[in-house]
Motif scaffolding. Structure first.
Motif, short mmCIF file in Angstrom:
data_model
loop_
_atom_site.label_atom_id
_atom_site.label_comp_id
_atom_site.label_asym_id
_atom_site.label_seq_id
_atom_site.Cartn_x
_atom_site.Cartn_y
_atom_site.Cartn_z
N GLY A 76 0.78 -1.23 0.00
CA GLY A 76 0.00 0.00 0.00
C GLY A 76 0.81 1.28 0.00
N SER A 77 2.14 1.20 0.05
CA SER A 77 2.95 2.42 0.11
C SER A 77 2.82 3.24 -1.17
CB SER A 77 4.41 2.07 0.37
OG SER A 77 4.94 1.26 -0.67
N ALA A 78 2.76 2.59 -2.32
CA ALA A 78 2.60 3.32 -3.58
C ALA A 78 1.24 4.01 -3.64
CB ALA A 78 2.78 2.37 -4.76
N PHE A 104 7.12 10.60 -11.30
CA PHE A 104 8.33 11.19 -10.73
C PHE A 104 8.45 10.84 -9.25
CE2 PHE A 104 11.27 14.33 -9.21
CZ PHE A 104 12.12 14.58 -10.27
N ALA A 105 7.33 10.88 -8.55
CA ALA A 105 7.35 10.57 -7.11
C ALA A 105 7.78 9.14 -6.86
CB ALA A 105 5.97 10.83 -6.51
N ILE A 106 7.27 8.19 -7.65
CA ILE A 106 7.58 6.78 -7.42
C ILE A 106 8.97 6.42 -7.93
CG2 ILE A 106 6.92 4.42 -8.01
CD1 ILE A 106 5.02 5.71 -6.03
N VAL A 108 11.65 8.45 -9.21
CA VAL A 108 12.81 9.26 -8.83
C VAL A 108 12.90 9.44 -7.31
CG1 VAL A 108 13.92 11.51 -9.10
CG2 VAL A 108 12.77 10.45 -11.05
N ALA A 109 11.81 9.95 -6.71
CA ALA A 109 11.88 10.30 -5.28
C ALA A 109 11.88 9.07 -4.37
CB ALA A 109 10.70 11.20 -4.92
N LYS A 110 11.43 7.92 -4.88
CA LYS A 110 11.38 6.72 -4.04
C LYS A 110 12.43 5.70 -4.46
CE LYS A 110 8.22 3.06 -2.50
NZ LYS A 110 6.83 2.50 -2.62
N HIS A 111 12.33 5.17 -5.68
CA HIS A 111 13.18 4.05 -6.06
C HIS A 111 14.60 4.47 -6.42
CE1 HIS A 111 10.53 0.56 -5.88
NE2 HIS A 111 9.56 1.37 -6.27
N LEU A 112 14.80 5.68 -6.87
CA LEU A 112 16.16 6.12 -7.18
C LEU A 112 17.03 6.16 -5.93
CD1 LEU A 112 17.84 7.08 -9.61
CD2 LEU A 112 17.33 9.42 -8.95
N TYR A 113 16.39 6.31 -4.76
CA TYR A 113 17.13 6.33 -3.50
C TYR A 113 17.17 4.96 -2.82
CZ TYR A 113 17.27 11.42 -3.66
OH TYR A 113 17.51 12.72 -4.01
N GLY A 114 16.60 3.95 -3.45
CA GLY A 114 16.66 2.61 -2.88
C GLY A 114 15.34 2.00 -2.51
N GLY A 115 14.23 2.72 -2.72
CA GLY A 115 12.92 2.15 -2.43
C GLY A 115 12.42 2.54 -1.05
N LEU A 116 11.34 1.89 -0.65
CA LEU A 116 10.69 2.20 0.61
C LEU A 116 11.65 2.06 1.78
CD1 LEU A 116 7.99 2.83 2.05
CD2 LEU A 116 7.63 0.36 2.24
N GLY A 117 11.69 3.09 2.63
CA GLY A 117 12.56 3.08 3.78
C GLY A 117 13.89 3.77 3.57
N TYR A 118 14.22 4.13 2.34
CA TYR A 118 15.51 4.76 2.05
C TYR A 118 15.36 6.17 1.49
CZ TYR A 118 17.41 0.07 2.63
OH TYR A 118 17.75 -1.16 3.15
N PHE A 121 13.36 12.16 1.25
CA PHE A 121 12.31 13.16 1.08
C PHE A 121 10.96 12.49 0.89
CE2 PHE A 121 16.24 14.94 -0.73
CZ PHE A 121 16.38 16.07 0.07
N ASN A 122 9.91 13.23 1.25
CA ASN A 122 8.56 12.72 1.05
C ASN A 122 8.27 12.61 -0.45
OD1 ASN A 122 5.57 12.93 0.65
ND2 ASN A 122 5.60 12.89 2.87
N PRO A 123 8.04 11.42 -0.99
CA PRO A 123 7.88 11.28 -2.44
C PRO A 123 6.72 12.08 -3.01
CG PRO A 123 8.25 9.14 -1.41
CD PRO A 123 8.02 10.12 -0.30
N ALA A 124 5.58 12.09 -2.31
CA ALA A 124 4.42 12.82 -2.83
C ALA A 124 4.72 14.30 -2.94
CB ALA A 124 3.20 12.58 -1.94
N MET A 125 5.42 14.86 -1.96
CA MET A 125 5.72 16.29 -1.99
C MET A 125 6.79 16.62 -3.02
SD MET A 125 3.59 17.78 -0.04
CE MET A 125 2.47 16.56 -0.81
N ILE A 126 7.70 15.70 -3.29
CA ILE A 126 8.66 15.90 -4.37
C ILE A 126 7.92 16.00 -5.71
CG2 ILE A 126 10.44 14.75 -5.73
CD1 ILE A 126 11.67 16.00 -3.39
N GLY A 127 6.99 15.07 -5.95
CA GLY A 127 6.21 15.12 -7.17
C GLY A 127 5.40 16.39 -7.29
#
Length: 345
Positions: A76-78, A104-106, A108-118, A121-127
């Motif tokens: 449910g994180s996505a 972009f949120a999923i 770049v802001a999430k998986h580019l840094y290693g995925g959930l827990g890594y 920045f808040n992915p939704a706010m980056i997008g």
């Protein structure tokens, strides 16, 4: 007799990523219902679009990284990222805007840094910030509240506006349904030299904030309090943020109420309550110590008011959250609780 001892932790609370994320989704439902009443069924279309793009991008990123799909797609994180971004966007935003911000949120802001827990920045706010800086016109086309429109767009009309190909008729329809947000109206009015009392006397404002927006704020407050009651979200962050925002807004309001809005208007308008309970409390990018959470939330509240009052945008939740995301590791380093058995540092 010696017994084998397994490595800690020895007790499982029953909490899991999936369970926590589902609680967040459940807590968002009252606010979503208020948004649908306020802006029409276009809100549901945006949520469905963002959810589809988020799950597709999540699956593609996991496949490229060689990770199993089922656990990550089912936690449910996505969907939480998609829903928060969709609720921050105008309900009649074009489909490509929602899709671009979610991707972009999923990715770049999430998986580019290693995925959930890594992600730092808040992915939704980056997008959201990427879209706000890149497409300011589309991001400012909010539909008028139901109480201010003779006839809100129905589902068919909303879908045509979201997925339309453009053209003069499309632009005219958007102009007929669009209206400034309460914070936009306040900022524009103050820039024209009007007083706060004159601005809030317009039909766009209700008792505490924007007409209709008050209901949405109360709905997000109800869902947020439930998250705190179930200990899904740390109460210190929303308490620190809302308290600092109210206190920071109170001082200028008492000094010059004609040029500074009341703290009640700041709390009941814009994304203050949505941000306090659902965005600032992101467990990955926020502070994790008890005192640190209070300071982290307070920083978001102060920065939000500074951006609203003197910055270049009418609302400041996204920028304030991302700025405090940068400060979160330092805050945690200086607010760590004393280790049992050790003296004060």
């Amino acid at each position: 007799m010696l017994f084998p001892t397994a490595s800690s932790p020895h007790l499982h609370t029953g909490a899991s990523v999936g369970a926590l994320m589902r609680r967040v989704l459940y807590a968002l439902l009252p606010g979503i219902a208020a948004y649908v009443w306020l802006f029409g069924p276009a809100v549901l279309a945006q949520l469905a679009l963002a959810s589809t793009v988020a799950l597709a991008c999540e699956a593609a990123a996991l496949a490229l990284r060689g990770r199993p799909l089922a656990p990550a797609l089912g936690d449910g994180s996505a969907l939480v990222t998609a829903w928060l971004l969709a609720l921050a966007l105008p309900a009649l935003a074009p489909w490509w805007l929602t899709a671009l911000g979610t991707a972009f949120a999923i990715v770049v802001a999430k998986h580019l840094y290693g995925g959930l827990g890594y992600n730092p920045f808040n992915p939704a706010m980056i997008g959201y910030v990427v879209l706000l800086v890149s497409f300011p016109r589309e991001m400012s086309t909010w539909p008028g509240a139901r109480e201010l429109l003779a006839q809100p767009a129905d589902l068919a009309a909303s879908l045509r506006l979201i997925f339309g190909a453009g053209g003069l008729d499309h632009v005219l329809a958007l102009d007929a349904l669009s209206a400034p947000t309460p914070l936009d109206s306040l900022r524009t009015g103050l820039g024209l030299g009007r007083g706060v009392a004159e601005i809030v006397a317009s039909p766009a404002f209700g008792v505490l904030g924007g007409r209709g927006w008050e209901l949405a704020s109360l709905a997000f407050l109800a869902g947020g309090l439930w998250l705190c009651w179930t200990r899904t979200a740390a109460w210190q962050i929303p308490a620190g943020m809302l308290g600092a925002l109210a206190l920071t807004a109170t001082v200028p309001w008492l000094v010059d109420p004609q040029h500074h809005a009341s703290p009640a208007l700041h709390l009941a308008s814009g994304g203050a309550l949505l941000g306090a309970f659902f965005i600032a409390t992101d467990p990955v990018s926020a502070s994790t110590t008890p005192r640190g959470r209070l300071l982290y939330g307070a920083g978001i509240g102060v920065l939000t008011y500074v951006i609203r009052a003197w910055g270049g945008y009418p609302d400041g939740i996204a920028f304030a959250t991302l700025l405090m995301n940068i400060a979160a590791p330092t805050i945690d380093a200086y607010t760590r609780p004393r280790v049992f058995g050790h003296g004060p540092r």
